[in-house]
Design an enzyme around this catalytic site. Structure first.
Site, PDB file in Angstrom:
ATOM      1  N   ARG A  43       3.880   6.136   1.900  1.00  0.00           N
ATOM      2  CA  ARG A  43       4.354   7.516   2.025  1.00  0.00           C
ATOM      3  C   ARG A  43       3.786   8.389   0.916  1.00  0.00           C
ATOM      4  O   ARG A  43       4.404   9.356   0.508  1.00  0.00           O
ATOM      5  CB  ARG A  43       5.881   7.574   2.024  1.00  0.00           C
ATOM      6  CG  ARG A  43       6.549   6.942   0.819  1.00  0.00           C
ATOM      7  CD  ARG A  43       8.040   6.784   1.067  1.00  0.00           C
ATOM      8  NE  ARG A  43       8.700   6.103  -0.033  1.00  0.00           N
ATOM      9  CZ  ARG A  43       9.328   6.714  -1.025  1.00  0.00           C
ATOM     10  NH1 ARG A  43       9.360   8.028  -1.072  1.00  0.00           N
ATOM     11  NH2 ARG A  43       9.923   6.017  -1.960  1.00  0.00           N
ATOM     12  N   ASP A  89       8.623   6.386   8.161  1.00  0.00           N
ATOM     13  CA  ASP A  89       8.166   7.716   8.559  1.00  0.00           C
ATOM     14  C   ASP A  89       7.241   8.351   7.525  1.00  0.00           C
ATOM     15  O   ASP A  89       6.718   9.442   7.743  1.00  0.00           O
ATOM     16  CB  ASP A  89       9.350   8.640   8.850  1.00  0.00           C
ATOM     17  CG  ASP A  89      10.276   8.843   7.647  1.00  0.00           C
ATOM     18  OD1 ASP A  89       9.900   8.450   6.519  1.00  0.00           O
ATOM     19  OD2 ASP A  89      11.382   9.387   7.838  1.00  0.00           O
ATOM     20  N   ARG A  97      -1.886  -0.834  -9.697  1.00  0.00           N
ATOM     21  CA  ARG A  97      -0.753  -1.704 -10.005  1.00  0.00           C
ATOM     22  C   ARG A  97      -1.210  -3.158 -10.122  1.00  0.00           C
ATOM     23  O   ARG A  97      -2.331  -3.496  -9.712  1.00  0.00           O
ATOM     24  CB  ARG A  97       0.292  -1.583  -8.888  1.00  0.00           C
ATOM     25  CG  ARG A  97       0.677  -0.115  -8.595  1.00  0.00           C
ATOM     26  CD  ARG A  97       0.918   0.092  -7.095  1.00  0.00           C
ATOM     27  NE  ARG A  97       1.108   1.506  -6.760  1.00  0.00           N
ATOM     28  CZ  ARG A  97       2.279   2.126  -6.777  1.00  0.00           C
ATOM     29  NH1 ARG A  97       3.369   1.462  -7.089  1.00  0.00           N
ATOM     30  NH2 ARG A  97       2.355   3.401  -6.473  1.00  0.00           N
ATOM     31  N   ASP A 108       4.226  -4.647  -7.383  1.00  0.00           N
ATOM     32  CA  ASP A 108       3.603  -3.408  -6.888  1.00  0.00           C
ATOM     33  C   ASP A 108       4.165  -2.180  -7.580  1.00  0.00           C
ATOM     34  O   ASP A 108       3.703  -1.063  -7.337  1.00  0.00           O
ATOM     35  CB  ASP A 108       3.776  -3.286  -5.367  1.00  0.00           C
ATOM     36  CG  ASP A 108       5.234  -3.315  -4.934  1.00  0.00           C
ATOM     37  OD1 ASP A 108       5.867  -4.353  -5.150  1.00  0.00           O
ATOM     38  OD2 ASP A 108       5.729  -2.310  -4.393  1.00  0.00           O
ATOM     39  N   ASN A 109       5.151  -2.375  -8.466  1.00  0.00           N
ATOM     40  CA  ASN A 109       5.726  -1.267  -9.229  1.00  0.00           C
ATOM     41  C   ASN A 109       5.430  -1.382 -10.719  1.00  0.00           C
ATOM     42  O   ASN A 109       6.112  -0.761 -11.535  1.00  0.00           O
ATOM     43  CB  ASN A 109       7.242  -1.198  -9.020  1.00  0.00           C
ATOM     44  CG  ASN A 109       7.615  -0.801  -7.609  1.00  0.00           C
ATOM     45  OD1 ASN A 109       6.841  -0.151  -6.918  1.00  0.00           O
ATOM     46  ND2 ASN A 109       8.787  -1.206  -7.161  1.00  0.00           N
ATOM     47  N   ARG A 162       3.066  13.926  -7.924  1.00  0.00           N
ATOM     48  CA  ARG A 162       3.153  12.990  -9.035  1.00  0.00           C
ATOM     49  C   ARG A 162       1.806  12.887  -9.740  1.00  0.00           C
ATOM     50  O   ARG A 162       0.764  12.795  -9.102  1.00  0.00           O
ATOM     51  CB  ARG A 162       3.598  11.610  -8.536  1.00  0.00           C
ATOM     52  CG  ARG A 162       3.803  10.612  -9.651  1.00  0.00           C
ATOM     53  CD  ARG A 162       4.619   9.421  -9.208  1.00  0.00           C
ATOM     54  NE  ARG A 162       3.918   8.559  -8.276  1.00  0.00           N
ATOM     55  CZ  ARG A 162       4.433   7.440  -7.777  1.00  0.00           C
ATOM     56  NH1 ARG A 162       5.666   7.074  -8.122  1.00  0.00           N
ATOM     57  NH2 ARG A 162       3.752   6.700  -6.938  1.00  0.00           N
ATOM     58  N   GLY A 185       0.814  -1.212   0.000  1.00  0.00           N
ATOM     59  CA  GLY A 185       0.000   0.000   0.000  1.00  0.00           C
ATOM     60  C   GLY A 185       0.842   1.254   0.000  1.00  0.00           C
ATOM     61  O   GLY A 185       2.071   1.225   0.105  1.00  0.00           O
TER      62      GLY A 185
END
Length: 470
Positions: free
Chosen positions: A88, A120, A178, A243-244, A171, A85
């Site tokens: 970030r 983070d 995906r 996932d990419n 972006r 998921g």
């Protein structure tokens, strides 16, 4: 302002988590893409305003936005991870551009989400500027890709190997869906979510697909064309996890990516690809592997799954023919053929073999092949001369013009990107702007000002490893 729609947020709630960006202390706009803004119908004056800065730093959620983090899973270096998921990134919503196409607007580096897995949720400035520059270069070279609308410095440090300045990338993508977006719902046997996602992708990307099998074939065709274009530029994605891989057929997630300097089919740059899984020459095969995972997920929706396995296998196997045809078209144009044919693959491969043997620079070999100094890339001059003799019998009368349109003079070279990041980290954005201008005019003739951007690295400048954009 941005006129948002939110079609993804109207899908089933288990497909995402509503999530606002985390505000930052002292945002500063570093780069804006006015040309892309115009294509999206976004007012350029607004893009340079404080209001835009507050929105694109995550400090303000604009009216009409329904921010969320998407859920997906994926195979990472072949290993299954059942939940990934957006760890970030926050999707602000969608806009319908002047081309009538729906585009996602996402903030990458916008803070923690439920999918952050202990991270983070932030990005440091280097990967933000790398993705901005490389994605815009890819767009300028005609490769389907996510785009960069803006880059913001957060005014806050993030801790990686040291304290580094934080950044957020705005972006833009036709979508952020995906292969892993399908995998997660198939693994959970969540048929309603899987069906809703398939319907959404068909409506959004492949409206001519008349069902799940046709959707699979459309994604296979899009990926075959995309990977051939990567190969024609010497581009190495570096982390082709499921996932990419975007089902839209766009290049997504520029982490440890790189363009080759010296041609080497086994070239790997990613610091985490210790088994060379995602080496340059492996990319077509990995695409097939990833597409097989998509097919496995989609089979869940088929009433006769045994028959679907046979049908889907044939559709996946068709990738090879589609890719080979696209590869010959791409490389045929690079050597000035007006009507590349399957038999031309041998002529192309012979040149690539010579390039690999002699360590010829990938970009400069093709950029200069029609000129008087082509042999300078080769130590085996006699072998190259023999190849040229055969090439002269095959190339088109207007081969030089064909090649000029197919071969960039300038690509984002690794050593120049690293130098740009070092300068930007110290507060100097001039190298970023200069490099961005150069790589977004890749086919223009070289001038005295542009020539330095075409130079390969010296021995001391060679970059041997690139790193994920965390």
């Amino acid at each position: 302002m941005i006129d948002f729609d939110n079609s993804f947020s109207r899908l089933l709630p288990q497909m995402f988590t509503a999530q606002a960006p985390t505000p930052v202390r002292a945002p500063q706009m570093l780069a804006v893409n006015a040309d892309l803004a115009a294509q999206l119908g976004i007012d350029a004056d607004w893009l340079t305003s404080d209001g835009a800065l507050q929105v694109l730093s995550g400090n303000v959620v604009p009216d009409g936005s329904a921010p969320l983090a998407q859920l997906y899973a994926g195979h990472q270096f072949g290993n299954w991870n059942p939940q990934l998921g957006d760890g970030r990134a926050v999707l602000l919503g969608e806009v319908i551009g002047t081309d009538g196409i729906r585009h996602d607007i996402q903030l990458k580096g916008a803070g923690r989400t439920p999918y952050s897995r202990g991270g983070d949720g932030r990005a440091w400035l280097g990967p933000v500027l790398r993705e901005y520059l490389v994605s815009e270069a890819m767009a300028a070279m005609g490769v389907p890709t996510t785009r960069a609308l803006a880059a913001v410095a957060t005014g806050e440090d993030v801790m990686r190997e040291a304290a580094l300045p934080g950044g957020i990338l705005t972006r833009v993508a036709r979508s952020h869906i995906r292969v892993g977006s399908f995998q997660v719902h198939a693994a959970r046997q969540d048929i309603p979510a899987l069906q809703a996602l398939a319907d959404h992708v068909i409506a959004r990307h492949y409206p001519d697909a008349d069902g799940i099998p046709a959707l699979l074939s459309a994604v296979v065709a899009a990926q075959a064309q995309l990977i051939a274009q990567w190969m024609g530029l010497g581009f190495i994605h570096g982390v082709m996890n499921t996932d990419n891989m975007a089902v839209s057929g766009e290049t997504i997630d520029y982490g440890p990516c790189a363009f080759m300097d010296a041609y080497n089919p086994a070239q790997v740059f990613s610091s985490i690809d210790r088994g060379s899984r995602y080496a340059y020459a492996n990319q077509p095969g990995i695409a097939v592997w990833n597409l097989a995972q998509l097919a496995t997920a989609l089979i869940t929706l088929m009433p006769d799954q045994d028959a679907a396995i046979e049908d889907f296998t044939q559709r996946i196997n068709h990738f090879s023919d589609l890719y080979q045809a696209a590869w010959v078209r791409v490389f045929g144009a690079k050597i000035g053929l007006s009507d590349p044919q399957p038999a031309d693959a041998d002529l192309i491969q012979r040149l690539l073999t010579l390039m690999a043997q002699d360590g010829a620079d990938f970009t400069n070999t093709f950029a200069n092949l029609a000129g008087p100094h082509a042999q300078d890339q080769f130590t085996g001059r006699d072998a190259f001369a023999a190849w040229v003799g055969d090439w002269e019998q095959r190339r088109a009368p207007d081969y030089a013009q064909i090649m000029a349109r197919a071969n960039p003079q300038i690509i984002p070279r690794n050593h120049q990107i690293e130098a740009m990041i070092t300068a930007a980290t110290s507060g100097d954005m001039a190298p970023f702007q200069a490099l961005l201008r150069a790589v977004t005019q890749p086919y223009d003739p070289l001038t005295a000002a542009r020539a330095p951007f075409a130079k390969p690295p010296t021995m001391q400048e060679v970059v041997t490893a690139t790193f994920c954009g965390t």
